[in-house]
Design an enzyme around this catalytic site. Sequence first.
Site, PDB file in Angstrom:
ATOM      1  N   LYS A 188     -31.494   1.887 -10.474  1.00  0.00           N
ATOM      2  CA  LYS A 188     -30.122   1.787 -11.249  1.00  0.00           C
ATOM      3  C   LYS A 188     -29.934   0.229 -11.494  1.00  0.00           C
ATOM      4  O   LYS A 188     -29.293   0.198 -12.957  1.00  0.00           O
ATOM      5  CB  LYS A 188     -29.165   2.751 -10.468  1.00  0.00           C
ATOM      6  CG  LYS A 188     -29.206   3.911 -10.249  1.00  0.00           C
ATOM      7  CD  LYS A 188     -27.943   4.573  -9.315  1.00  0.00           C
ATOM      8  CE  LYS A 188     -27.981   3.974  -7.985  1.00  0.00           C
ATOM      9  NZ  LYS A 188     -28.933   3.979  -6.990  1.00  0.00           N
ATOM     10  N   ARG A 224     -20.004   8.498  -6.465  1.00  0.00           N
ATOM     11  CA  ARG A 224     -20.981   9.226  -5.447  1.00  0.00           C
ATOM     12  C   ARG A 224     -20.248  10.435  -4.690  1.00  0.00           C
ATOM     13  O   ARG A 224     -21.200  10.847  -3.847  1.00  0.00           O
ATOM     14  CB  ARG A 224     -21.054   7.944  -4.410  1.00  0.00           C
ATOM     15  CG  ARG A 224     -22.261   7.047  -4.468  1.00  0.00           C
ATOM     16  CD  ARG A 224     -22.175   6.051  -3.589  1.00  0.00           C
ATOM     17  NE  ARG A 224     -23.504   5.416  -3.279  1.00  0.00           N
ATOM     18  CZ  ARG A 224     -23.955   4.442  -3.695  1.00  0.00           C
ATOM     19  NH1 ARG A 224     -23.417   3.909  -4.590  1.00  0.00           N
ATOM     20  NH2 ARG A 224     -25.102   3.852  -3.514  1.00  0.00           N
ATOM     21  N   ARG A 283     -37.157  -4.647  -1.859  1.00  0.00           N
ATOM     22  CA  ARG A 283     -36.310  -5.189  -2.813  1.00  0.00           C
ATOM     23  C   ARG A 283     -35.804  -6.752  -2.328  1.00  0.00           C
ATOM     24  O   ARG A 283     -35.685  -6.746  -1.169  1.00  0.00           O
ATOM     25  CB  ARG A 283     -34.884  -4.423  -2.877  1.00  0.00           C
ATOM     26  CG  ARG A 283     -33.806  -4.827  -3.472  1.00  0.00           C
ATOM     27  CD  ARG A 283     -32.781  -3.955  -4.219  1.00  0.00           C
ATOM     28  NE  ARG A 283     -32.362  -2.906  -3.319  1.00  0.00           N
ATOM     29  CZ  ARG A 283     -31.724  -1.932  -3.538  1.00  0.00           C
ATOM     30  NH1 ARG A 283     -31.389  -1.422  -4.456  1.00  0.00           N
ATOM     31  NH2 ARG A 283     -31.583  -0.985  -2.538  1.00  0.00           N
ATOM     32  N   ARG A 312     -31.406  -7.332   1.415  1.00  0.00           N
ATOM     33  CA  ARG A 312     -29.852  -6.615   1.659  1.00  0.00           C
ATOM     34  C   ARG A 312     -30.154  -6.224   3.233  1.00  0.00           C
ATOM     35  O   ARG A 312     -31.021  -5.816   3.586  1.00  0.00           O
ATOM     36  CB  ARG A 312     -29.638  -5.451   0.969  1.00  0.00           C
ATOM     37  CG  ARG A 312     -29.013  -6.057  -0.335  1.00  0.00           C
ATOM     38  CD  ARG A 312     -28.845  -4.882  -1.355  1.00  0.00           C
ATOM     39  NE  ARG A 312     -28.343  -3.301  -0.900  1.00  0.00           N
ATOM     40  CZ  ARG A 312     -28.089  -2.750  -1.517  1.00  0.00           C
ATOM     41  NH1 ARG A 312     -28.567  -2.633  -3.003  1.00  0.00           N
ATOM     42  NH2 ARG A 312     -27.924  -1.599  -1.152  1.00  0.00           N
ATOM     43  N   ARG A 341     -29.549   6.366   3.979  1.00  0.00           N
ATOM     44  CA  ARG A 341     -28.787   6.564   2.778  1.00  0.00           C
ATOM     45  C   ARG A 341     -29.354   7.666   1.817  1.00  0.00           C
ATOM     46  O   ARG A 341     -28.511   8.287   0.939  1.00  0.00           O
ATOM     47  CB  ARG A 341     -28.749   5.291   2.187  1.00  0.00           C
ATOM     48  CG  ARG A 341     -27.867   4.053   2.517  1.00  0.00           C
ATOM     49  CD  ARG A 341     -28.624   2.788   2.505  1.00  0.00           C
ATOM     50  NE  ARG A 341     -28.675   2.359   1.003  1.00  0.00           N
ATOM     51  CZ  ARG A 341     -29.535   1.396   0.767  1.00  0.00           C
ATOM     52  NH1 ARG A 341     -30.228   0.773   1.466  1.00  0.00           N
ATOM     53  NH2 ARG A 341     -29.467   1.017  -0.483  1.00  0.00           N
TER      54      ARG A 341
END
Length: 216
Positions: free
Chosen positions: A13, A88, A127, A160, A171
Site C-alpha cells: 500500500k 480498517r 521491509r 519497524r 497483524r
Amino acid sequence: MRLILLGPPGAGKGTQASGIINKYDIPHISTGDIFRKNIKEGTDLGKKAKEYMDKGLLVPDELVVDLVADRLTEDDTKKGFLLDGFPRTVAQANALDDELNKLGWSLDNVINIIVSKDDLIERAVGRRICKDCGATYHIKFNPSTIPGKCDVCDGELYQRDDDTKETVAKRIEVYENQTSPLIEYYDDKNILLNIDGAQDIDKVFNDVVVALRSNN
Ligand code: ADP
Ligand code: ADP
Ligand code: ZN
C-alpha cells in the site's frame, strides 16, 4: 480523486501510494505514518497507540476516527486524497461515510491490493524504512543502492518494531478478522477495484492506473 488503499499488512500500500499521490496530485493520509510520527515525538496519542501496535493489534477506533476526520478538514484535501491504512474496521468505514456526507463528498474508488499470506510475511519482514523521509525499501525486492542508506535523502534505514515474523502473522490475522469485511462493504457500493499485488512494483502501479482510468 478520493481514494482508499485497502490490503493486508505488507501488500504494498505505502509503496503504491507514493506513485499514486504523485500522478494524481493528492495528499497521502496514512494512519500508520501518523501514529509512528506521534510515537517518535512522544505524544500521548503515540504512547497509547504504541501499546497496541507493538502487539500487532488495531488501535481502538475512537483514537483513529477523530484524527482522520480532522485531517480531512485541512485545506489540501479539497483536491482529493488517498487514505492508506484507514478505514480498517466496519465501524471506521461507517464513521468515514458520515464524515464524507458532512463534507458533501463521496469516494471514487477503493483499491484493494491482493497478495498471498507467505508473500506478505516475506515482504513485511524484509521491509526497511528511511528514518528521515519515510521512503520504503525491501532488502531483496527493492533494495537501496547503498545498504542501510536512503537513495532519496541519504538517511539511515530502520526496521519497524512490528515487522517481526510473529507480529506480522498476528497483524495478518487481525486483518482477516477485522478489516477484510471492508472488501464486501465497498464492493456493495460498486467502487472496489481488485488489483493483483503479486507482481513487480511497476506492473502493480500500471494496473492501478489502468483500473482507475477505466472506472472514472
Ligand atoms: P501495514 O500497512 O503494514 O499494515 P500500518 O503502518 O498501516 O501497517 O499500520 C501499523 C499499525 O498501526 C497497525 O498494525 C495498527 O496497530 C495501527 N493502525 C494504523 N492504522 C490504523 C487504523 N485505521 N485503525 C487501527 N489501527 C491502526
Ligand atoms: P504496506 O504499506 O501495504 O504494509 P509496503 O508498501 O510498505 O506495504 O510494502 C511492504 C514491503 O514489500 C516493502 O519492503 C516494499 O518495498 C515491498 N514491496 C512493495 N511492493 C512490492 C512488490 N510489488 N513486489 C515485491 N516487494 C514489494
Ligand atoms: Zn530518506
